[in-house]
Design a protein around this motif. Structure first.
Motif, mmCIF file in Angstrom:
data_model
loop_
_atom_site.group_PDB
_atom_site.id
_atom_site.type_symbol
_atom_site.label_atom_id
_atom_site.label_comp_id
_atom_site.label_asym_id
_atom_site.label_seq_id
_atom_site.Cartn_x
_atom_site.Cartn_y
_atom_site.Cartn_z
ATOM 1 N N GLU A 65 96.093 44.981 -10.246
ATOM 2 C CA GLU A 65 96.256 44.362 -11.562
ATOM 3 C C GLU A 65 97.263 43.209 -11.484
ATOM 4 O OE1 GLU A 65 96.459 43.222 -15.531
ATOM 5 O OE2 GLU A 65 94.901 44.369 -14.519
ATOM 6 N N ALA A 68 95.574 40.345 -9.996
ATOM 7 C CA ALA A 68 94.648 39.765 -10.973
ATOM 8 C C ALA A 68 95.404 38.903 -11.990
ATOM 9 C CB ALA A 68 93.862 40.864 -11.678
ATOM 10 N N GLN A 69 96.591 39.337 -12.394
ATOM 11 C CA GLN A 69 97.388 38.534 -13.319
ATOM 12 C C GLN A 69 97.791 37.206 -12.684
ATOM 13 O OE1 GLN A 69 100.606 40.696 -15.235
ATOM 14 N NE2 GLN A 69 99.251 42.415 -15.698
ATOM 15 N N SER A 72 94.793 35.088 -12.822
ATOM 16 C CA SER A 72 94.551 34.592 -14.179
ATOM 17 C C SER A 72 95.403 33.369 -14.476
ATOM 18 C CB SER A 72 94.845 35.685 -15.210
ATOM 19 O OG SER A 72 93.888 36.701 -15.145
ATOM 20 N N TYR A 87 88.783 37.419 -16.738
ATOM 21 C CA TYR A 87 88.517 38.851 -16.615
ATOM 22 C C TYR A 87 88.130 39.184 -15.178
ATOM 23 C CZ TYR A 87 88.030 38.505 -21.691
ATOM 24 O OH TYR A 87 88.242 38.254 -23.020
ATOM 25 N N ILE A 88 88.413 40.427 -14.767
ATOM 26 C CA ILE A 88 87.966 40.907 -13.465
ATOM 27 C C ILE A 88 86.485 41.247 -13.583
ATOM 28 C CG2 ILE A 88 88.154 42.725 -11.719
ATOM 29 C CD1 ILE A 88 91.091 43.089 -12.609
ATOM 30 N N ILE A 91 85.890 44.005 -7.790
ATOM 31 C CA ILE A 91 86.900 44.112 -6.742
ATOM 32 C C ILE A 91 86.198 44.668 -5.515
ATOM 33 C CG2 ILE A 91 89.061 45.175 -5.986
ATOM 34 C CD1 ILE A 91 89.783 45.481 -8.980
ATOM 35 N N PHE A 110 96.795 34.505 -4.375
ATOM 36 C CA PHE A 110 95.435 34.559 -4.914
ATOM 37 C C PHE A 110 94.826 33.198 -4.636
ATOM 38 C CE2 PHE A 110 92.168 34.218 -8.151
ATOM 39 C CZ PHE A 110 91.765 35.517 -8.447
ATOM 40 N N PHE A 138 88.306 39.410 -5.144
ATOM 41 C CA PHE A 138 88.018 39.505 -6.577
ATOM 42 C C PHE A 138 86.821 38.638 -6.921
ATOM 43 C CE2 PHE A 138 92.586 40.604 -7.145
ATOM 44 C CZ PHE A 138 92.457 41.671 -8.008
ATOM 45 N N PHE A 140 85.787 36.937 -10.508
ATOM 46 C CA PHE A 140 86.356 36.765 -11.838
ATOM 47 C C PHE A 140 85.384 36.034 -12.741
ATOM 48 C CE2 PHE A 140 87.875 33.181 -9.276
ATOM 49 C CZ PHE A 140 87.573 32.090 -10.067
#
Length: 145
Positions: A65, A68-69, A72, A87-88, A91, A110, A138, A140
């Motif tokens: 997470e 992922a942030q 983002s 959004y994911i 994974i 990332f 990921f 996205f």
């Protein structure tokens, strides 16, 4: 060390808030390509109360997470996607290489590898002292709120 974005500036980009905002600051952004961000893991984190008493370990899903942030922030700082939400979508190939414990500093990388319209893929790594703690790929999706 100079920060590219402070925590307050991060909150201007992504909608996450306490207790699920994990990015402390952004070290660097290569626009539309790559981000390096930082999460300082402290014993005060809510998840340490139950994971695990007497042996506090950051849950792997929360490391993902946090990655992922970071992603983002990278995505939503681009001119193309400002004002949207990332959004994911998936994974893949998630691997956890070492425990993350209180006192660790997570460096989050990332890197976008492909985009087509509002969908893309990226490789992400979380390291502690230059050792990989977790890594994954990921997918996205960027959309409206």
């Amino acid at each position: 060390m100079e920060k590219f974005l402070t925590e307050e500036e991060v909150k201007e980009v992504i909608p996450n808030r306490y207790p699920i905002l994990y990015i402390d600051y952004v070290d660097n952004i290569e626009s539309g390509k790559k981000i390096i961000a930082t999460k300082n893991v402290t014993i005060n984190e809510d998840f340490f109360q139950g994971h695990f008493p007497g042996n506090p370990v950051m849950p792997g899903v929360l490391i993902l997470e946090t990655l992922a942030q970071a992603g983002s922030i990278l995505i939503l700082k681009s001119d193309e996607f400002q004002g949207k939400t990332a959004y994911i979508g998936g994974i893949n190939k998630a691997k956890f290489r070492q425990k993350v414990i209180a006192g660790d500093t997570l460096k989050l990388s990332f890197e976008i590898t492909k985009t087509k319209g509002s969908v893309g893929t990226a490789i992400a790594k979380a390291t502690v002292e230059d050792k990989i703690a977790a890594e994954c790929e990921f997918t996205f999706i960027v959309g409206d709120e």
